[in-house]
Design an enzyme around this catalytic site. Structure first.
Site, short mmCIF file in Angstrom:
data_model
loop_
_atom_site.label_atom_id
_atom_site.label_comp_id
_atom_site.label_asym_id
_atom_site.label_seq_id
_atom_site.Cartn_x
_atom_site.Cartn_y
_atom_site.Cartn_z
CG HIS A 193 -10.06 17.92 -16.69
ND1 HIS A 193 -9.87 17.95 -15.33
CD2 HIS A 193 -10.23 16.62 -17.03
CE1 HIS A 193 -9.93 16.71 -14.87
NE2 HIS A 193 -10.15 15.88 -15.87
CG ASP B 57 -11.58 10.72 -22.66
OD1 ASP B 57 -10.82 9.74 -22.74
OD2 ASP B 57 -12.38 10.88 -21.73
N1 CMC Z 1 -16.65 23.45 -25.26
C1 CMC Z 1 -17.10 24.70 -25.16
N2 CMC Z 1 -17.18 25.39 -24.01
C2 CMC Z 1 -16.79 24.77 -22.89
C3 CMC Z 1 -16.30 23.45 -22.90
C4 CMC Z 1 -16.23 22.79 -24.14
N3 CMC Z 1 -15.78 21.53 -24.21
N4 CMC Z 1 -15.99 23.08 -21.65
C5 CMC Z 1 -16.25 24.11 -20.85
N5 CMC Z 1 -16.74 25.16 -21.62
C6 CMC Z 1 -17.09 26.50 -21.12
C7 CMC Z 1 -18.43 26.50 -20.41
O1 CMC Z 1 -19.48 26.78 -21.31
C8 CMC Z 1 -18.22 27.59 -19.40
O2 CMC Z 1 -18.33 28.84 -20.08
P1 CMC Z 1 -18.96 30.13 -19.30
O3 CMC Z 1 -18.01 30.41 -18.16
O4 CMC Z 1 -19.00 31.18 -20.33
O5 CMC Z 1 -20.32 29.70 -18.84
C9 CMC Z 1 -16.76 27.44 -18.99
O6 CMC Z 1 -16.13 26.84 -20.14
C10 CMC Z 1 -16.53 26.53 -17.77
O7 CMC Z 1 -17.18 25.29 -18.03
P2 CMC Z 1 -17.90 24.39 -16.95
O8 CMC Z 1 -18.89 23.51 -17.63
O9 CMC Z 1 -18.41 25.27 -15.86
O10 CMC Z 1 -16.70 23.57 -16.40
P3 CMC Z 1 -16.77 22.24 -15.55
O11 CMC Z 1 -15.53 22.17 -14.76
O12 CMC Z 1 -18.06 22.15 -14.80
O13 CMC Z 1 -16.82 21.07 -16.66
C11 CMC Z 1 -16.12 19.49 -18.26
C12 CMC Z 1 -15.70 20.36 -17.07
C13 CMC Z 1 -15.01 18.48 -18.58
C14 CMC Z 1 -17.38 18.67 -17.90
C15 CMC Z 1 -16.39 20.40 -19.48
O14 CMC Z 1 -15.22 21.10 -19.84
C16 CMC Z 1 -16.92 19.62 -20.68
O15 CMC Z 1 -18.13 19.39 -20.79
N6 CMC Z 1 -16.02 19.19 -21.63
C17 CMC Z 1 -16.41 18.37 -22.72
C18 CMC Z 1 -16.58 16.92 -22.25
C19 CMC Z 1 -15.25 16.22 -22.01
O16 CMC Z 1 -14.34 16.31 -22.83
N7 CMC Z 1 -15.16 15.47 -20.89
C20 CMC Z 1 -13.99 14.66 -20.58
C21 CMC Z 1 -13.29 15.11 -19.33
S1 CMC Z 1 -11.68 14.34 -19.17
C22 CMC Z 1 -11.96 12.68 -18.99
C23 CMC Z 1 -12.56 12.34 -17.66
O17 CMC Z 1 -11.98 12.70 -16.63
O18 CMC Z 1 -13.61 11.70 -17.64
#
Ligand code: CMC
Length: 430
Positions: free
Chosen positions: A308, A365
């Protein structure tokens, strides 16, 4: 707010400024950079808004490090335990919990604005039977603006309130109708004698030939999920609603924009994606393989429902849902392989260095889809369920923004990295 200033001194860049430091009631302080461009000729750069507070708001507070979520100051755990969705909707909209009389009046208004104009219902005929319900939601929510010319003056607080009530009231009716359209059954009209959640289940599962008996457990589960999804401060869809609304666009169109933003798998689409992922993993035996895929930078696969932007600790909403999953699933079916699989996946991921280092915990989720499935809600409707609940948050933020006389059109700037000026060549010379 206070009158502290923060010095921004970069003689090499010709910058020597005193930036006002603003203090909220809780959470990190912020530098007020609104005059930065005027005083220095420079912008700030923050793609994805990792360090940017886009507005002042008094609606929802999150402390992502501590796993705290509060609506208008009330902890989500208390609201989940004692409140109901319409009371939470009132709280988000008006800032205080309602008295008994206020609650009754508000419930009456919402439960008596649930019908859709017959003209709007005919719009469904234009959609293919297999249209994604979210595609229909975007269109139908926006189309509401074609029906209420009597109350679309956004500068009139009464009009704003009527729009907010209409949206909260009609969203479940539209949502259930998208499902009926998908399965080829007649649309079921709302029943104003039922509660908000029971009425939605009735519109989903009743048919003209058979009444649907809403079980108290299903009603309670839905009520809980709606409370947990009702608001989440300046997330992507809420920010979209605010940005769309900042131009003075009508609120139905703004909510349609919010629904579009919610649809993405990184946001509200995650609950649908989690179930697809669990189905794909299939068995506890395959978990290690999929965890390895999630860690592989050359593989686009991510553990859906994990991670998140704000929570770097267990998402408090996920904690609540996880605990009620047991109760609900045990009553519905004794053995729920999907829940077992999800819990094992969580256990393995939370011990894995990759997830620990990046503070990736299950989010709301990860478990919500499992409950929705147990309630008989089809996977394609999961994000729609999120949209019904989040409508209260969207309209509350829209009301807060439009009600603030200081609000201005949202207009971010950019770091331009394209071509410098070049002359147009005739087509034959390209
Ligand atoms: N699985 C594997 N690796 C992950 C995941 C994941 N679900 N989420 C983040 N990472 C890694 C990412 O690859 C990155 O690694 P590195 O630093 O080595 O490059 C690090 O963690 C930080 O990730 P980010 O993408 O920069 O983080 P963000 O804050 O931009 O994204 C997020 C947050 C929710 C979009 C992301 O964690 C994600 O895609 N999660 C899966 C989708 C999901 O469950 N979304 C629902 C969010 S809660 C409901 C809502 O509010 O809508």
């Amino acid at each position: 707010m206070n009158d502290k200033l923060v010095k921004l001194n970069r003689p090499d860049a010709g910058v020597d400024l005193d930036l006002p430091l603003l203090e909220g009631s809780e959470g990190p302080d912020v530098f007020d950079i609104s005059r930065l461009y005027r005083d220095s000729g420079m912008f700030t750069f923050d793609p994805g808004f990792l360090s940017t507070a886009s507005c002042r708001s008094a609606i929802t507070y999150i402390d992502g490090d501590q796993g705290v979520l509060r609506y208008r100051g009330y902890p989500i755990e208390q609201l989940a335990e004692y409140s109901d969705f319409l009371e939470v909707a009132y709280l988000l909209l008006y800032g205080e919990l309602p008295t008994t009389q206020e609650y009754q009046e508000f419930s009456h208004i919402i439960l008596h604005h649930t019908m859709l104009n017959q003209g709007l219902l005919r719009f469904f005929e234009g959609f293919n039977y297999d249209a994604h319900p979210m595609a229909m939601m975007v269109g139908m929510a926006g189309s509401l603006s074609a029906f209420y010319h009597d109350s679309l003056d956004i500068n009139d607080p009464d009009h704003r309130e009527i729009c907010a009530h209409r949206m909260i009231a009609k969203m479940p009716t539209i949502a259930a109708a998208t499902y009926k359209h998908n399965i080829g059954e007649p649309i079921i009209y709302p029943r104003n004698d039922l509660s908000y959640c029971a009425n939605f289940l009735h519109m989903m599962f009743a048919t003209p030939c058979e009444e649907y008996k809403v079980t108290p457990l299903a009603e309670r589960a839905l009520n809980l999920l709606f409370i947990l999804h009702a608001d989440h401060e300046q997330n992507a869809s809420t920010s979209t609603v605010r940005l769309a609304g900042s131009s003075g666009a009508n609120p139905f169109a703004c909510v349609a924009a919010g629904i579009a933003s919610l649809w993405g798998p990184a946001h509200g689409g995650a609950n649908e994606a989690v179930i697809a992922m669990l189905d794909e993993i299939g068995s506890v035996r395959n978990i290690e393989k999929y965890v390895a895929k999630a860690k592989d930078k050359d593989d686009p696969f991510r553990l859906m429902g994990f991670g998140h932007r704000v929570y770097k600790n267990y998402d408090p909403r996920a904690k609540i849902i996880r605990s009620v999953c047991h109760e609900i699933l045990n009553t519905q079916v004794n053995d729920n392989p999907l829940f077992e699989l999800a819990m094992r996946l969580e256990e393995i991921a939370l011990q894995d260095e990759y997830f620990v280092e990046r503070q990736l915990y299950p989010n709301v989720d990860f478990y919500s889809g499992i409950i929705y499935r147990a309630l008989g809600i089809p996977t394609t409707m999961f994000t729609v369920m999120f949209a019904i609940a989040r409508t209260t948050g969207w309209v509350s933020h829209w009301m807060e923004m439009i009600g603030d006389p200081a609000h201005r059109i949202g207009r971010p700037r950019q770091l331009y990295v394209g071509h410098g000026k070049r002359d147009y060549p005739p087509r034959a010379q390209r």
